[in-house]
Design a protein around this motif. Structure first.
Motif, PDB file in Angstrom:
ATOM      1  N   VAL A 323      14.800   3.034 -11.317  1.00  0.00           N
ATOM      2  CA  VAL A 323      16.244   2.824 -11.304  1.00  0.00           C
ATOM      3  C   VAL A 323      16.815   3.248 -12.650  1.00  0.00           C
ATOM      4  O   VAL A 323      16.376   2.759 -13.698  1.00  0.00           O
ATOM      5  N   ARG A 324      17.798   4.193 -12.601  1.00  0.00           N
ATOM      6  CA  ARG A 324      18.501   4.609 -13.814  1.00  0.00           C
ATOM      7  C   ARG A 324      19.988   4.604 -13.508  1.00  0.00           C
ATOM      8  O   ARG A 324      20.487   5.447 -12.743  1.00  0.00           O
ATOM      9  N   GLY A 325      20.669   3.618 -14.107  1.00  0.00           N
ATOM     10  CA  GLY A 325      22.098   3.474 -13.811  1.00  0.00           C
ATOM     11  C   GLY A 325      22.295   3.113 -12.352  1.00  0.00           C
ATOM     12  O   GLY A 325      21.703   2.158 -11.833  1.00  0.00           O
ATOM     13  N   SER A 326      23.084   3.904 -11.659  1.00  0.00           N
ATOM     14  CA  SER A 326      23.362   3.644 -10.252  1.00  0.00           C
ATOM     15  C   SER A 326      22.447   4.429  -9.324  1.00  0.00           C
ATOM     16  O   SER A 326      22.559   4.334  -8.104  1.00  0.00           O
ATOM     17  N   ARG A 327      21.558   5.221  -9.898  1.00  0.00           N
ATOM     18  CA  ARG A 327      20.687   6.055  -9.081  1.00  0.00           C
ATOM     19  C   ARG A 327      19.282   5.465  -9.008  1.00  0.00           C
ATOM     20  O   ARG A 327      18.774   4.843  -9.945  1.00  0.00           O
ATOM     21  N   ARG A 328      18.619   5.701  -7.876  1.00  0.00           N
ATOM     22  CA  ARG A 328      17.241   5.268  -7.648  1.00  0.00           C
ATOM     23  C   ARG A 328      16.420   6.509  -7.306  1.00  0.00           C
ATOM     24  O   ARG A 328      16.802   7.295  -6.427  1.00  0.00           O
ATOM     25  N   TRP A 329      15.317   6.664  -8.007  1.00  0.00           N
ATOM     26  CA  TRP A 329      14.450   7.826  -7.789  1.00  0.00           C
ATOM     27  C   TRP A 329      13.097   7.332  -7.299  1.00  0.00           C
ATOM     28  O   TRP A 329      12.458   6.495  -7.918  1.00  0.00           O
ATOM     29  N   ARG A 330      12.640   7.909  -6.192  1.00  0.00           N
ATOM     30  CA  ARG A 330      11.435   7.414  -5.534  1.00  0.00           C
ATOM     31  C   ARG A 330      10.348   8.492  -5.525  1.00  0.00           C
ATOM     32  O   ARG A 330      10.575   9.622  -5.074  1.00  0.00           O
ATOM     33  N   VAL A 331       9.165   8.113  -6.072  1.00  0.00           N
ATOM     34  CA  VAL A 331       8.000   9.006  -6.032  1.00  0.00           C
ATOM     35  C   VAL A 331       7.058   8.442  -4.979  1.00  0.00           C
ATOM     36  O   VAL A 331       6.535   7.328  -5.137  1.00  0.00           O
ATOM     37  N   PRO A 332       6.849   9.167  -3.866  1.00  0.00           N
ATOM     38  CA  PRO A 332       6.044   8.619  -2.769  1.00  0.00           C
ATOM     39  C   PRO A 332       4.583   8.430  -3.154  1.00  0.00           C
ATOM     40  O   PRO A 332       4.072   9.055  -4.097  1.00  0.00           O
ATOM     41  N   ALA A 333       3.869   7.608  -2.412  1.00  0.00           N
ATOM     42  CA  ALA A 333       2.476   7.267  -2.709  1.00  0.00           C
ATOM     43  C   ALA A 333       1.571   8.490  -2.657  1.00  0.00           C
ATOM     44  O   ALA A 333       0.660   8.635  -3.480  1.00  0.00           O
ATOM     45  N   TYR A 334       1.822   9.392  -1.686  1.00  0.00           N
ATOM     46  CA  TYR A 334       0.944  10.565  -1.579  1.00  0.00           C
ATOM     47  C   TYR A 334       1.064  11.450  -2.812  1.00  0.00           C
ATOM     48  O   TYR A 334       0.097  12.082  -3.254  1.00  0.00           O
ATOM     49  N   GLU A 335       2.260  11.524  -3.410  1.00  0.00           N
ATOM     50  CA  GLU A 335       2.444  12.337  -4.610  1.00  0.00           C
ATOM     51  C   GLU A 335       1.776  11.676  -5.815  1.00  0.00           C
ATOM     52  O   GLU A 335       1.175  12.354  -6.662  1.00  0.00           O
ATOM     53  N   LEU A 336       1.849  10.364  -5.876  1.00  0.00           N
ATOM     54  CA  LEU A 336       1.150   9.639  -6.948  1.00  0.00           C
ATOM     55  C   LEU A 336      -0.359   9.851  -6.833  1.00  0.00           C
ATOM     56  O   LEU A 336      -1.059  10.027  -7.833  1.00  0.00           O
ATOM     57  N   GLU A 337      -0.853   9.828  -5.584  1.00  0.00           N
ATOM     58  CA  GLU A 337      -2.277  10.042  -5.361  1.00  0.00           C
ATOM     59  C   GLU A 337      -2.704  11.423  -5.850  1.00  0.00           C
ATOM     60  O   GLU A 337      -3.768  11.589  -6.447  1.00  0.00           O
ATOM     61  N   GLU A 338      -1.852  12.417  -5.608  1.00  0.00           N
ATOM     62  CA  GLU A 338      -2.150  13.778  -6.068  1.00  0.00           C
ATOM     63  C   GLU A 338      -2.221  13.830  -7.598  1.00  0.00           C
ATOM     64  O   GLU A 338      -3.088  14.511  -8.171  1.00  0.00           O
ATOM     65  N   LEU A 339      -1.295  13.124  -8.252  1.00  0.00           N
ATOM     66  CA  LEU A 339      -1.293  13.115  -9.719  1.00  0.00           C
ATOM     67  C   LEU A 339      -2.566  12.485 -10.271  1.00  0.00           C
ATOM     68  O   LEU A 339      -3.162  12.989 -11.235  1.00  0.00           O
TER      69      LEU A 339
END
Length: 692
Positions: A323-339
């Motif tokens: 959460v940054r200000g009024s915006r929410r940014w979502r990194v999905p689980a599959y992308e985290l797994e790739e990282l």
């Protein structure tokens, strides 16, 4: 060989005419000492008040000046130069018309006069090399090589060798023999005056390559290693000043014995340590039996530790929402797994990967921001990486691991060990290394020396160990594979000089081959050199000790002593401690140091007998003096030490003190080869049959 001054009867008075060869050499010595004193005074007189911007720079510069003053010290009793070379032509101008030969005095350090002209040339300089390498067969443009003999600090004799004269036969230098056999009191001394061609070749080998030196007793391998450090510091001073150098020895007594060699050569910046010092992450309060120590020292433990460490990494199953200000940014689980998988595939250090993961997650968020039309910069990425949600995701997927706690769990938890030792250690080996009474905390654990090496391995898996420019590893044959790995981590980007003797391996995990050891050290490309010419141990002594070689190292060539003097050697039946004390009195009647070597369990009894007889003594590592020349040496600490005369009491007890006969015979081989001039063996029980 001809000698203008007889060397069998060293001259100790000036020539009557006042202008003879010996007198002129003494004059040059006096002038050189005066020039060295002037060099030191010039450094001491430096005014740095106007050249330093702040107190930090001033302190650093003052430290450098102090070190330079120490390096220019004129050590009492240490000859400033020990040889002279008369070239046929000027070096580099051989064969040039009209080129005249030059004369160079070879010494421990460079000395110049007020005009900057050299009065003494450093033994490491290229122009000095023929002093060690030139021969009648290959004179290397040398007309005359002159060696000097000293009594204390006074020049008393010289000896000439006319290398360009074909009519003069080559003979063994008597001054060289005398210097090798000179009685010793105090710590180990340098060998710059006696370096032999095969030793010089190792000493001057380049910094880029690693060298392994197999050398039997008295071949000078320790001295070669120390002089190699001094040479490398001379040839690559700037680089090694940045990266550092280290000498690793087997114990503190040994390090104390050798600690004055490099300062005597003007080198004051070389660190010295034992392997235990290098891996001292926790306090050692426990011991392992031989079986457990061998398994813990096995290279398989490195893989066990790696498996255990990376078992903490778990693949993410939940997305991360920032959460940054009024915006929410979502990194999905599959992308985290790739990282996470990408970092695992890169095979970088555990800690480095853990530090990189939040930045990678933050980068994924920034990509989404840019797609949404924003223009985030590096400050935004750093802020996202510090976001609480990102931190929580990293902690869950890639948690921090304490290396000591990791090893503690492996040695305390049978299931955890079994999971990660599967296919590496069998069930019995796992039981052998598990603690009978598991510790609750790192501080309460009774860590052994082998445990600290495991912690060091785990520490390096998490964060890279600092690498030095060059490491000398002495008495290397006694290291375990895991200890080799610990030392190798200290020179991953540098080179190493490995010194040892396979026949003197006295640990249950002793090295079986140098190729195997170098593989564990990470220096499999190292060149292996063998020294077989014995300079320190007398012929009769080394011949007697070599009777053990077929039983302790069947494939190893015995040392061939080049000494003309066979040395004193005697084996006596003794009645008890009174005969041992009498033997010490007898040996102390000679000039030089005396070592009384006994099985460790006999030390208290002999200490009491010596005190009752009024004989003063010191322990290994304590410095002998003219008044106290006897050292009482437990057999376990004798390795690497040398004495003019040695009394070895009860060889059978030395053998029986070890866990197996082969190790005991190797320990006996070590104790038999500590004498430079004479060995007296006393015994009440029968000698080991391998000696008879």
């Amino acid at each position: 060989m001809s000698a203008s001054t007889p060397v069998d009867e060293p001259v100790d008075v000036p020539d009557l005419a006042g202008d003879g060869p010996l007198d002129r050499e003494r004059s040059h010595l006096a002038a050189s000492r005066s020039a060295l004193r002037a060099m030191r005074e010039d450094v001491e007189a430096l005014d740095i008040s106007d050249v330093t911007a702040n107190w930090v720079n001033a302190a650093a510069l003052r430290h450098q000046i102090d070190e330079r003053v120490k390096a220019l010290a004129d050590l009492s009793g240490t000859p400033l130069f020990f040889g002279r070379l008369d070239y046929l032509h000027s070096p580099g101008a051989e064969g040039a018309e009209g080129a005249e030969g030059e004369r160079f005095y070879i010494g421990r350090r460079h000395v110049h006069d007020a005009a900057g002209d050299p009065m003494v040339i450093d033994w490491r300089a290229p122009v000095s090399q023929p002093f060690y390498r030139a021969s009648k067969k290959e004179p290397l443009d040398i007309a005359l090589r002159r060696r000097f003999g000293y009594t204390g600090g006074d020049l008393t004799a010289y000896e000439d060798e006319h290398l360009s004269d074909p009519s003069e036969a080559a003979t063994i230098s008597k001054l060289l023999q005398r210097e090798i056999e000179r009685p010793r009191v105090g710590p180990m001394r340098d060998i710059v005056a006696t370096i032999q061609p095969e030793q010089d070749e190792i000493v001057r080998s380049g910094l880029a390559g690693s060298v392994c030196v197999q050398g039997g007793p008295g071949t000078g391998k320790t001295a070669v290693g120390l002089h190699r450090v001094a040479y490398l510091l001379y040839a690559h001073r700037e680089r090694l000043a940045r990266t550092g150098t280290l000498v690793v020895g087997p114990n503190r007594s040994f390090l104390h014995y050798i600690e004055q060699v490099l300062p005597a050569l003007g080198e004051l910046t070389v660190a010295q340590a034992t392997v235990d010092d290098l891996v001292a992450h926790v306090e050692v309060r426990g011991t392992d039996d031989a079986t457990a120590a061998v398994i813990k020292g096995d290279a398989r433990m490195a893989q066990v530790l790696r498996r255990a460490l990376y078992s903490h990494v778990t693949m993410p199953t939940e997305p991360v929402t920032v959460v940054r200000g009024s915006r929410r940014w979502r990194v999905p689980a599959y992308e985290l797994e790739e990282l996470v998988q990408q970092l695992l595939d890169r095979d970088i250090r555990y800690g480095a990967a853990r530090d990189a993961l939040p930045q990678r997650i933050a980068h994924a968020v920034l990509v989404q921001m840019e797609r949404a039309g924003e223009a985030p910069d590096d400050r935004v990425q750093d802020a996202v990486a510090r976001n609480a949600a990102v931190k929580a995701a990293v902690k869950a997927a890639w948690p921090a691991v304490d290396p000591a706690k990791l090893v503690l769990r492996l040695l305390s938890d049978p299931d955890f060990l079994a999971d990660h030792a599967e296919g590496l250690l069998d069930e019995q080996e796992q039981r052998d290394i598990l603690w009978a009474r598991p510790a609750r905390t790192v501080k309460s654990a009774k860590w052994s020396a082998a445990d600290t090496v495991l912690i060091d391995e785990a520490t390096d898996l998490i964060q890279r160990t600092h690498s030095l420019g060059h490491v000398v590893l002495d008495e290397a044959q006694d290291l375990s594979p895991m200890q080799y790995r610990a030392v190798g981590r200290r020179c991953t980007t540098g080179s190493a000089t490995v010194l040892g003797d396979l026949a003197q391996g006295t640990t249950p995990w002793a090295t079986r081959s140098w190729r195997e050891a170098l593989l564990h050290l990470g220096k499999q490309e190292a060149v292996i050199e063998e020294l077989t010419a014995g300079f320190r141990v007398p012929t009769d002594v080394i011949s007697y000790a070599s009777r053990l070689l077929p039983h302790i190292a069947p494939g190893l060539a015995p040392v061939a002593s080049i000494r003309e003097n066979p040395g004193f050697f005697e084996v006596r039946r003794a009645g008890g401690t009174d005969d041992v004390v009498a033997g010490c009195h007898e040996l102390l009647g000679n000039e030089g140091s005396v070592g009384l070597i006994v099985a460790d369990t006999h030390v208290p009894e002999l200490a009491e007998a010596l005190t009752a007889a009024g004989i003063t003594y010191v322990a290994p590592g304590e410095e002998t003096t003219d008044a106290t020349r006897l050292t009482l040496v437990p057999a376990s600490l004798a390795k690497g030490l040398e004495y003019d005369y040695v009394l070895l009491h009860e060889p059978r007890a030395v053998v029986d003190a070890e866990p197996d006969e082969r190790t005991g015979l190797r320990r006996l081989y070590v104790t038999l080869t500590r004498a430079v001039s004479g060995l007296l063996i006393t015994h009440t029980t029968d000698l080991p049959p391998q000696l008879t």
